[in-house]
Design a protein around this motif. Structure first.
Motif, short mmCIF file in Angstrom:
data_model
loop_
_atom_site.label_atom_id
_atom_site.label_comp_id
_atom_site.label_asym_id
_atom_site.label_seq_id
_atom_site.Cartn_x
_atom_site.Cartn_y
_atom_site.Cartn_z
N LEU A 127 15.26 -3.63 23.29
CA LEU A 127 14.04 -3.46 24.08
C LEU A 127 12.91 -2.90 23.22
CD1 LEU A 127 15.42 -2.03 27.45
CD2 LEU A 127 14.82 -4.38 26.92
N LEU A 128 13.23 -1.92 22.40
CA LEU A 128 12.20 -1.32 21.55
C LEU A 128 11.67 -2.33 20.53
CD1 LEU A 128 13.79 2.20 20.94
CD2 LEU A 128 11.77 1.69 22.32
N VAL A 163 2.66 0.60 27.49
CA VAL A 163 3.53 0.57 28.67
C VAL A 163 3.78 -0.87 29.10
CG1 VAL A 163 3.67 1.18 31.12
CG2 VAL A 163 2.89 2.87 29.46
N ALA A 164 2.73 -1.70 29.12
CA ALA A 164 2.90 -3.10 29.52
C ALA A 164 3.82 -3.84 28.57
CB ALA A 164 1.53 -3.78 29.59
N ALA A 165 3.70 -3.59 27.27
CA ALA A 165 4.55 -4.27 26.28
C ALA A 165 6.01 -3.89 26.46
CB ALA A 165 4.08 -3.92 24.87
N LEU A 166 6.29 -2.64 26.68
CA LEU A 166 7.68 -2.20 26.85
C LEU A 166 8.26 -2.71 28.16
CD1 LEU A 166 7.27 1.41 25.45
CD2 LEU A 166 8.78 -0.36 24.52
N ARG A 167 7.46 -2.72 29.21
CA ARG A 167 7.96 -3.26 30.48
C ARG A 167 8.18 -4.76 30.37
NH1 ARG A 167 5.46 0.37 35.25
NH2 ARG A 167 4.95 -1.64 36.19
N GLY A 168 7.28 -5.44 29.66
CA GLY A 168 7.47 -6.87 29.43
C GLY A 168 8.70 -7.17 28.60
N ALA A 169 9.09 -6.22 27.74
CA ALA A 169 10.28 -6.40 26.91
C ALA A 169 11.57 -6.11 27.66
CB ALA A 169 10.18 -5.48 25.69
N GLY A 170 11.47 -5.55 28.86
CA GLY A 170 12.67 -5.32 29.65
C GLY A 170 12.90 -3.90 30.14
#
Length: 472
Positions: free
Chosen positions: A77-78, A203-210
């Motif tokens: 995820l990271l 935040v959006a990138a991490l949520r988009g990653a799962g």
């Protein structure tokens, strides 16, 4: 406060004004109450949804009910989040539009923003290993570890929900809270209105990653509601000035992050000329806006030659709009720049101005002004000006002697010691109010790296060791 939750992309551009929605535990959340985010010329660039106290309370409750990001998923995820942040589309913005907005609104030079994007992605990718660096060697992460059967320790969280009341002086401020997510905390970030784009994108990138929406949220609020967020979390980090530090100083659940008051000490056994490049970079690198930029230089002996050489180098820096690729100095709205200029003149009374004495606000003619560097000679190491930190390259240069001792060096986030005196280094490392000591002039004071503590390891504040013995 009336609010209306609607399903939509986290950000959408309307007539060149970007909408930054709250990113709540059930998705994007756009409110009728929004803060106008203007650029350095006063032109509206974005609207930031502001959530009311009841929404903050419900979001914190959802975070508390959610479990940690599963350890087995974390590295993937990271990595995916880092890639999305650095080069993808996140929060409705591609990386170039994001960087343009950060530079345009915050006044940070475009080249500094681009470097910050790459570095932040590196910190995202290594957040798990960085967080692990702070763990005591005698602990393990899981009580099921066979080594605990005869007695040992588990490294455990002090709570479940971590809140960040962020500053907007530099995009890099958002690198540190990633470790809390890696340690199993659920994280709520309150962005600064000065620069809300970086936390929104991250935040959006991490949520988009799962990363699940109920494990990581962005909660923009006004100042009155910010305390609701901080008080409702198990642990919180709060950025601000001395007033913020004083406000939370006695709350063990809150980690205040105040002025850095970063310094360089040059002792008589060291030729400062060999280190002028790193001294200049320490003062003016990153636009001179970070808490790890040098604001005071202390010299054993006559400080005037160093101050004059530093002023000569800084005076050559160009005044350019932040979008210009050659820009290296910060830009602010003209009114604010003039207010900073007036404040500096008052603070500097009684000192000798080598640079900036005739003003630091360089009007660009579009409603904004470059904040020009300032260099002042002060008469003694404990002069009150030595504690003044401003959001541009502004440095106070003073004499220091062995008789002055450690006192003038206290309350320092980073102290660069240009010395060959090992006994002095021992004293600096033993001083509780000096957070970090850089030796030999090899790196500027704004240098940071994953796994290297900033103001101690964040995990020192978030975690504890618990004794465990036996097995089920």
């Amino acid at each position: 406060m009336a609010v209306a939750e609607v399903p939509r992309e986290p950000s959408a551009a309307v007539s060149d004004v970007v909408h930054l929605d709250a990113l709540g535990p059930r998705g994007s959340y756009r409110t009728r109450a929004a803060a106008r985010i203007t650029d350095v010329t006063g032109t509206e660039a974005a609207r930031l949804s502001l959530v009311p106290p009841v929404y903050v309370g419900r979001a914190l409750a959802a975070l508390r009910e959610a479990g940690p990001v599963p350890a087995a998923d974390l590295d993937g995820l990271l990595a995916a989040g880092a890639d999305a942040f650095a080069s993808g589309t996140a929060g409705g913005l591609d990386v170039r539009e994001y960087e343009r907005l950060v530079s345009r609104v915050s006044g940070t030079p475009a080249s500094v923003v681009r470097t910050a994007t790459r570095e932040t992605a590196r910190f995202v990718r290594r957040a798990r290993s960085s967080a692990g660096q702070g763990g005591p060697r005698g602990t393990v992460a899981d009580w099921r570890d066979p080594s605990l059967h005869g007695g040992g320790a588990v490294w455990a969280r002090r709570g479940d929900v971590f809140a960040v009341n962020a500053s907007g002086n530099h995009p890099g401020v958002h690198r540190l809270w990633l470790e809390a997510l890696a340690l199993g905390y659920r994280v709520a970030v309150r962005p600064s209105r000065r620069e809300p784009f970086t936390p929104h994108r991250l935040v959006a990138a991490l949520r988009g990653a799962g990363v699940r929406e109920d494990r990581l949220v962005l909660l923009p609020t006004d100042h009155a509601v910010a305390d609701t967020l901080v008080r409702g979390a198990d642990r919180a980090v709060v950025y601000g000035g001395d007033d913020v530090v004083a406000r939370y100083a006695h709350d063990p659940r809150v980690l205040p992050q105040g002025p850095g008051r970063t310094k360089i000490l040059v002792t008589a056994d060291t030729d400062w000329r060999e280190h002028l490049d790193v001294i200049v970079a320490s003062v003016a690198g990153e636009g001179g806006t970070a808490c790890v930029n040098t604001t005071a230089v202390l010299v054993e002996g006559d400080p005037a030659p160093l101050a004059e050489a530093l002023a000569a180098r800084l005076s050559a820096l160009p005044s350019l709009p932040p979008r210009d690729e050659r820009a290296v100095l910060p830009v602010q709205p003209l009114e604010r720049a003039r207010a900073l200029d007036s404040y500096l003149r008052g603070v500097a009374e009684g000192t000798r101005a080598l640079l900036g004495g005739d003003g630091i606000a360089d009007d660009l003619g579009d409603g904004s002004a470059v904040l020009r560097p300032a260099v002042h000679l002060v008469g003694r190491a404990d002069a009150p000006q030595m504690r003044t930190e401003l959001p541009f390259p502004c440095v106070w240069v003073a004499p220091w002697s062995r008789a002055d001792g450690i006192g003038p060096l206290r309350d320092t986030l980073v102290l660069s010691a240009l010395t060959r005196d090992g006994a002095l280094v021992d004293r600096l490392l033993a001083e509780p109010t000096v957070a970090n000591v850089y030796l030999g002039g090899h790196r500027p004071t704004h240098w940071m790296a994953p796994g290297v503590p900033h103001d101690s390891y964040l995990s020192d504040f978030l975690m504890r060791s618990k004794a465990v013995a036996g097995a089920l």
